[in-house]
Design a protein around this motif. Sequence first.
Motif, short mmCIF file in Angstrom:
data_model
loop_
_atom_site.label_atom_id
_atom_site.label_comp_id
_atom_site.label_asym_id
_atom_site.label_seq_id
_atom_site.Cartn_x
_atom_site.Cartn_y
_atom_site.Cartn_z
N LEU A 397 0.83 -1.21 0.00
CA LEU A 397 0.00 0.00 0.00
C LEU A 397 0.86 1.25 0.00
O LEU A 397 0.61 2.20 -0.76
N LEU A 398 1.89 1.28 0.84
CA LEU A 398 2.76 2.45 0.90
C LEU A 398 3.50 2.65 -0.42
O LEU A 398 3.62 3.79 -0.92
N LEU A 399 4.01 1.57 -1.00
CA LEU A 399 4.75 1.69 -2.26
C LEU A 399 3.83 2.14 -3.40
O LEU A 399 4.23 2.93 -4.26
N ALA A 400 2.59 1.63 -3.41
CA ALA A 400 1.65 2.03 -4.44
C ALA A 400 1.26 3.50 -4.29
O ALA A 400 1.18 4.24 -5.29
N ALA A 401 1.04 3.94 -3.04
CA ALA A 401 0.73 5.36 -2.82
C ALA A 401 1.90 6.24 -3.22
O ALA A 401 1.73 7.33 -3.80
N ARG A 402 3.09 5.79 -2.93
CA ARG A 402 4.29 6.53 -3.32
C ARG A 402 4.41 6.60 -4.83
O ARG A 402 4.84 7.62 -5.40
N ALA A 403 4.02 5.52 -5.51
CA ALA A 403 4.07 5.50 -6.97
C ALA A 403 3.11 6.51 -7.59
O ALA A 403 3.38 7.06 -8.66
N VAL A 404 1.97 6.76 -6.92
CA VAL A 404 1.05 7.79 -7.40
C VAL A 404 1.76 9.14 -7.45
O VAL A 404 1.67 9.88 -8.44
N GLY A 405 2.49 9.46 -6.39
CA GLY A 405 3.21 10.73 -6.35
C GLY A 405 4.29 10.83 -7.41
O GLY A 405 4.41 11.87 -8.09
N ILE A 406 5.07 9.76 -7.59
CA ILE A 406 6.12 9.78 -8.60
C ILE A 406 5.52 9.92 -9.99
O ILE A 406 6.01 10.70 -10.83
N GLY A 407 4.45 9.16 -10.27
CA GLY A 407 3.80 9.24 -11.58
C GLY A 407 3.21 10.60 -11.85
O GLY A 407 3.25 11.09 -12.99
#
Length: 541
Positions: A397-407
Amino acid sequence: MSTDTDLDPRPATVDAPVADAPRRPVAEPPAPTPAPAPPASAGNPWIIPLLVLVAGMFMSVLDISIVNVAITTMQNDFGATTDEMQWVSTAYSLAEGVVVPASAWLGTRYGLGRVYTIAMVFFALFSTLCGLAWDINSIIAFRVLQAIPGGVIPVVALAALYKIVPKDKLGAAMGMYGLGIIFAPAIGPTLGGYLVEYVNWRLIFFINVPIGVIGVLAAIFYLPKFPATRGQKLDVPGFAAVAVGLFSLLLALHEGPTWGWTSYPTLILLTLGTLSLALFVVIELEVDQPLLDLRVFTHWAFTNSLLLIAIISVGLFGVLFYIPVFLQQYQGMGAFETGLLLLPQALVMAFVMPAAGFLYDKIGARVPATIGLAIVAYTTWDLASLTIDVSHGHLELLLAARAVGIGLAMMPIMTGGLGSLPSSLSSNGSAVNTLVQRASSAIGLAAMTAMMTIQQAQASADRSGMVDSSAMGGMSGTAAGASDGAMMQQYQMYSQLQSQVFTTAMNDLLYVTAILTAIGVPLALMLRHGKPAPSDAPMAH
């Protein structure tokens, strides 16, 4: 295809009183050869060429992360040490850092399309050699060769993109192009993990061959022709200065933990690297045909975008490197299991990046970049509270949420920076952009590794006394038959200590990354806001 009507509208009007049918063919020989790419007004003629560029970019960047999950298996096959295996990745970064600055000159001198196609051929060829490697020395040598076209492809692909896509469509185009820049390294652990665990690690290199063949054929048939500047000379002094500078800095950061940060080799390399890069700046400001036109840095929007790209690249590749190590070495997960856990973040990026591109075309870079960096900073700070028994669902969940920000942030930042440059500087801007991405990720990862090494050594020294005293207490008064059990207990305590030390050091590193990303938020607020201005038709010929 009404070429006759388009090429000769005026004779039908001016010469109408005296025109005869035989006079019309006279006007055709001087007519310029039509460009292979249709005009910008005819729909979106840049879509297919863009997909060709995305395929090459995806292939070249994928190899950076896909190799990480195979390091342990390759080490066992080759009987190499951990330090030797690190050179499989380090040698690639060093060679790539050297060749990237010259890539813009190659594209200008010989034509972007031609250089791109040749680079794809050699990347597939050298990937095959990597897959056929028989020992540690051969794999390192072949990785150096692979890095040469691997460094050329991103530069010429990005420069070509800015030649074929109108400025008001750059956001959408870069959203798709970003699949190669960010999605490829994110999907690498999943694909690589499957190949390593269920097939053979050599396929992580052989997989580039069919992609390369298809990419070359597509480039030949679908890429427009780009003009070559025959009189463009290679700035040899500038190339030598930047190559020595980048090589020295990367090597010093890689070997610093082993040699010691105050050792003569490390200090000499750091000094040599710094002076060489300073000399490069002096040379580029004096020569008539610089290797990299440093006038790009007079555009604050571009310089600001480079700072933000460096911040994102350091955080992205640091997490992509250390999270798989944490999962495999300290949680006992297999390579494919690790890849599956990291898959959601890759899928999130694949969805968010094109959306961020369309968002950029509507409102500019400031809003998506600021929100994206804020998300990355917050989630990275939250990620820094990892424990050795962290829930996999929580980590996903944390990595996916972080990926939203990077994307959200990466493509608008890059597009806004490059879009701020005049067309005459687009190739140089592409080279500088790629150089910053590669150098910041490589130098950042090396610096993070150095920090990890120092912190682990300090933490181990602080806690080892506890283990020794506890173990000695357990050993005292035991019979000889119980010594094996005591040794096993000591080993378990030591393993637990190493896990705790690694986790603590990694958390400290994530805190630093979160703070660095948060510093980027005010810079993102300086990015341009509002719909980008439309541009002229694409410049490819």
